[in-house]
Design a protein around this motif. Structure first.
Motif, PDB file in Angstrom:
ATOM      1  N   VAL A 171      -7.464  76.596  -6.027  1.00 22.08           N
ATOM      2  CA  VAL A 171      -7.766  77.927  -6.580  1.00 22.08           C
ATOM      3  C   VAL A 171      -6.929  78.146  -7.838  1.00 22.08           C
ATOM      4  O   VAL A 171      -5.715  77.944  -7.826  1.00 22.08           O
ATOM      5  CB  VAL A 171      -7.475  79.052  -5.552  1.00 22.08           C
ATOM      6  CG1 VAL A 171      -7.870  80.408  -6.145  1.00 22.08           C
ATOM      7  CG2 VAL A 171      -8.213  78.808  -4.237  1.00 22.08           C
ATOM      8  N   PHE A 172      -7.606  78.561  -8.905  1.00 20.81           N
ATOM      9  CA  PHE A 172      -6.936  78.711 -10.206  1.00 20.81           C
ATOM     10  C   PHE A 172      -7.191  80.124 -10.709  1.00 20.81           C
ATOM     11  O   PHE A 172      -8.329  80.610 -10.682  1.00 20.81           O
ATOM     12  CB  PHE A 172      -7.477  77.658 -11.186  1.00 20.81           C
ATOM     13  CG  PHE A 172      -7.364  76.273 -10.607  1.00 20.81           C
ATOM     14  CD1 PHE A 172      -6.140  75.607 -10.582  1.00 20.81           C
ATOM     15  CD2 PHE A 172      -8.476  75.659 -10.010  1.00 20.81           C
ATOM     16  CE1 PHE A 172      -6.029  74.353 -10.001  1.00 20.81           C
ATOM     17  CE2 PHE A 172      -8.365  74.403  -9.425  1.00 20.81           C
ATOM     18  CZ  PHE A 172      -7.139  73.750  -9.413  1.00 20.81           C
ATOM     19  N   ASP A 173      -6.117  80.771 -11.172  1.00 15.17           N
ATOM     20  CA  ASP A 173      -6.225  82.180 -11.535  1.00 15.17           C
ATOM     21  C   ASP A 173      -7.128  82.395 -12.748  1.00 15.17           C
ATOM     22  O   ASP A 173      -7.002  81.698 -13.763  1.00 15.17           O
ATOM     23  CB  ASP A 173      -4.834  82.757 -11.804  1.00 15.17           C
ATOM     24  CG  ASP A 173      -4.851  84.265 -11.705  1.00 15.17           C
ATOM     25  OD1 ASP A 173      -4.350  84.797 -10.697  1.00 15.17           O
ATOM     26  OD2 ASP A 173      -5.408  84.927 -12.619  1.00 15.17           O
ATOM     27  N   VAL A 174      -7.988  83.376 -12.638  1.00 16.50           N
ATOM     28  CA  VAL A 174      -8.942  83.650 -13.730  1.00 16.50           C
ATOM     29  C   VAL A 174      -8.232  84.162 -14.981  1.00 16.50           C
ATOM     30  O   VAL A 174      -8.787  84.089 -16.082  1.00 16.50           O
ATOM     31  CB  VAL A 174     -10.003  84.705 -13.322  1.00 16.50           C
ATOM     32  CG1 VAL A 174     -10.848  84.218 -12.193  1.00 16.50           C
ATOM     33  CG2 VAL A 174      -9.352  86.032 -12.965  1.00 16.50           C
ATOM     34  N   ASP A 175      -7.022  84.663 -14.822  1.00 16.70           N
ATOM     35  CA  ASP A 175      -6.327  85.222 -15.982  1.00 16.70           C
ATOM     36  C   ASP A 175      -5.481  84.189 -16.728  1.00 16.70           C
ATOM     37  O   ASP A 175      -4.733  84.547 -17.630  1.00 16.70           O
ATOM     38  CB  ASP A 175      -5.492  86.440 -15.554  1.00 16.70           C
ATOM     39  CG  ASP A 175      -6.411  87.605 -15.179  1.00 16.70           C
ATOM     40  OD1 ASP A 175      -7.533  87.656 -15.728  1.00 16.70           O
ATOM     41  OD2 ASP A 175      -6.047  88.427 -14.331  1.00 16.70           O
ATOM     42  N   ARG A 176      -5.641  82.908 -16.357  1.00 13.06           N
ATOM     43  CA  ARG A 176      -5.026  81.854 -17.178  1.00 13.06           C
ATOM     44  C   ARG A 176      -5.851  81.747 -18.460  1.00 13.06           C
ATOM     45  O   ARG A 176      -7.053  82.044 -18.443  1.00 13.06           O
ATOM     46  CB  ARG A 176      -5.107  80.479 -16.482  1.00 13.06           C
ATOM     47  CG  ARG A 176      -4.413  80.381 -15.136  1.00 13.06           C
ATOM     48  CD  ARG A 176      -4.630  79.014 -14.532  1.00 13.06           C
ATOM     49  NE  ARG A 176      -6.022  78.564 -14.705  1.00 13.06           N
ATOM     50  CZ  ARG A 176      -6.453  77.332 -14.523  1.00 13.06           C
ATOM     51  NH1 ARG A 176      -5.601  76.391 -14.155  1.00 13.06           N
ATOM     52  NH2 ARG A 176      -7.712  77.008 -14.702  1.00 13.06           N
TER      53      ARG A 176
END
Ligand code: ADP
Ligand code: GLC
Length: 486
Positions: free
Chosen positions: A416-421
């Protein structure tokens, strides 16, 4: 591939097997990875105990079985333990269910001692004996967690089996459970050489530690994500066992789990009221409606629905969830939890749902069809794990367009990778293991859902398009098998 050019023969030795005896993700992995390995050209078979209800489930699912003429025998605790071998082809994978009095008790005994641990040792010895009852001999025994960790120990230190040869792999799905109990009368009754009980083998602060023995004795060790493979070598993660894992690191590798993407498919799932896919998301609204109705909430509510499907144990961080009940209710979202486990966690959630009955609902228990409706009908999937070796639920939720909010730990960090990166992502993540950390990520998710439907849809699609098949990881396991055969 073996030296002679034939396919490598691998026996999966597992005490959980979906859909017959699944408790958590280990069952899912044992039920899906062998199929992928078979497609990758590995001659893989599975052996598992016929716990109470298992053979009934096999029959109910219409799987045809035959009883092998020979039985398996194992000498343990000064008597012979025999088991009937029930053979089945499960989606093309030859599977042996061992049916015996030894497996009439609990799959996970609440108290561990020599007697309650005996079925697991007997199972491992019967798995080693299987080759004498069938016309097939494994090159590699692939074991999973402490419940089959006696097998590598037996291959290394048992007075009979250490002569028989055979390689073993120990896959660590969860290092928190190690199979620890008092040595008496294990040392005399197990058949292991007395010298196998020392601090560099299976002795652990005066106790027997089956997982430690399995890690030391196995030819190779894997765990279910690259991040967890690093974490478990630290004292912060694994306490006293971390030193052993660090010492054994040259034979340890992290291979991320996959999913049975045919089984977990919103476009073919028979347990949900409407199908949907990347191409046509419309069915998801009907699933949300059905889920809200099932929870006793207004089916037409437009509030975001946060779902959790989980074992309710310390690992999963639910104390943060019930401690944040008021703050979650304030966001206006609905929170639906499906699970069961420790009393103190269940009680904490029950109290939260009584305090905020319009916002929080607990479905207590294990319910496979309802879990599918939760994955399909939710908007946000919350998984604030304290630690997480891999985690399958966050991947399943993404397949169903339900956006994960997870803590950055273990396999969650790898999936899971943060959308705000700057480069975008597929969910919302947080690092600090407390209510503030969790609420920081959860509030961002709820706000995004409420205020930016266009971006929300993009995040959903990003998750739905992820490749969660076993293809890549099955290839990595196959490479490992091939390396061991060199
Ligand atoms: P773990 O193995 O630690 O429990 P995973 O995320 O790897 O966690 O796998 C959990 C699996 O068990 C998922 O398939 C999830 O859907 C399922 N599961 C967990 N709790 C329940 C429940 N109460 N009812 C139905 N399925 C559940
Ligand atoms: C364990 C872990 C989980 C993992 C599963 C399958 O139960 O808790 O994180 O996904 O095994 O490997």
């Amino acid at each position: 591939m073996t030296k002679s050019g034939s396919a490598v023969k691998v026996l999966f030795v597992t005490t959980e097997l979906a859909p017959f005896s699944k408790v958590g993700g280990l069952g899912d992995v044992a039920g899906s990875l062998p199929k992928a390995l078979r497609q990758a050209g590995v001659d893989v078979r599975v052996v598992t105990p016929a716990w109470p209800g298992v053979l009934e489930r096999v029959a109910a699912l219409g799987v045809k079985t035959t009883t092998v003429r020979a039985k398996v025998y194992a000498a343990y605790d000064w008597r012979i333990h025999s088991a009937n071998i029930i053979k089945a082809s499960v989606d093309g994978v030859t599977t042996y269910f061992l049916d015996a009095e030894d497996y009439s008790g609990s799959q996970y005994p609440s108290q561990l001692n020599f007697w309650s641990a005996s079925p697991f040792a007997v199972f491992c010895m019967q798995a080693l004996e299987l080759k004498n009852a069938i016309d097939w001999e494994p090159d590699i025994y692939h074991c999973h967690d402490w419940t089959s960790a006696f097998l590598p120990c037996a291959l290394a230190w048992h007075r009979h089996y250490r002569q028989t040869g055979g390689k073993s792999i120990m896959t660590l799905h969860n290092v928190a459970y190690q199979g620890i109990f008092e040595p008496y009368p294990f040392l005399e009754a197990s058949g292991l050489e007395p010298w196998s009980f020392n601090s560099s083998t299976m002795e652990f602060y005066g106790q027997v530690n089956l997982l430690k023995g399995g890690i030391v004795a196995a030819t190779a060790v894997t765990t279910v994500s690259p991040t967890y493979a690093n974490e478990i070598q630290t004292y912060e993660s694994t306490r006293e066992l971390s030193g052993i894992l660090y010492q054994q690191r040259s034979k340890l590798r992290g291979i991320i789990n996959g999913l049975d993407v045919k089984f977990w498919d919103p476009n073919g799932d028979k347990s949900i009221p409407a199908k949907f896919s990347v191409k046509d998301l419309r069915g998801k609204a009907a699933c949300k409606k059905a889920l809200l109705e099932r929870a006793g909430f207004d089916p037409n509510s437009e509030a975001p629905v946060i779902v959790c499907v989980s074992r309710l144990v310390e690992q999963k961080g639910f104390d943060m969830v019930f401690n944040a009940a008021g703050q979650i209710a304030e966001t206006g979202a609905k929170l639906l939890i499906l699970g069961s486990g420790n009393d103190w966690i269940e009680n904490g959630i029950i109290q939260a749902s009584e305090a905020y009955p319009q916002s929080i609902k607990l479905f207590r228990g294990y319910d496979e069809p309802l879990s599918h409706l939760m994955y399909a009908g939710g908007d946000i999937f919350l998984m604030p794990s304290v630690f997480e070796p891999c985690g399958l639920s966050q991947m399943i939720s993404m397949r169903y367009g339900t956006v994960p909010v997870v803590r950055e730990v273990g396999g969650l960090r790898d999936t899971v990778f943060d959308v705000d990166r700057p480069e975008g992502g597929n969910g919302f993540t947080f690092l600090t293991c407390d209510v503030d950390g969790m609420m920081w990520a959860l509030r961002r998710a709820v706000e995004r859902y409420n205020n930016n439907k266009v971006q929300w849809k993009e995040i959903m699609l990003e998750g739905m398009r992820e490749d969660f098949t076993w293809d890549k990881s099955a290839g990595l396991y196959k490479n490992l098998y091939d390396e061991l055969m060199q």
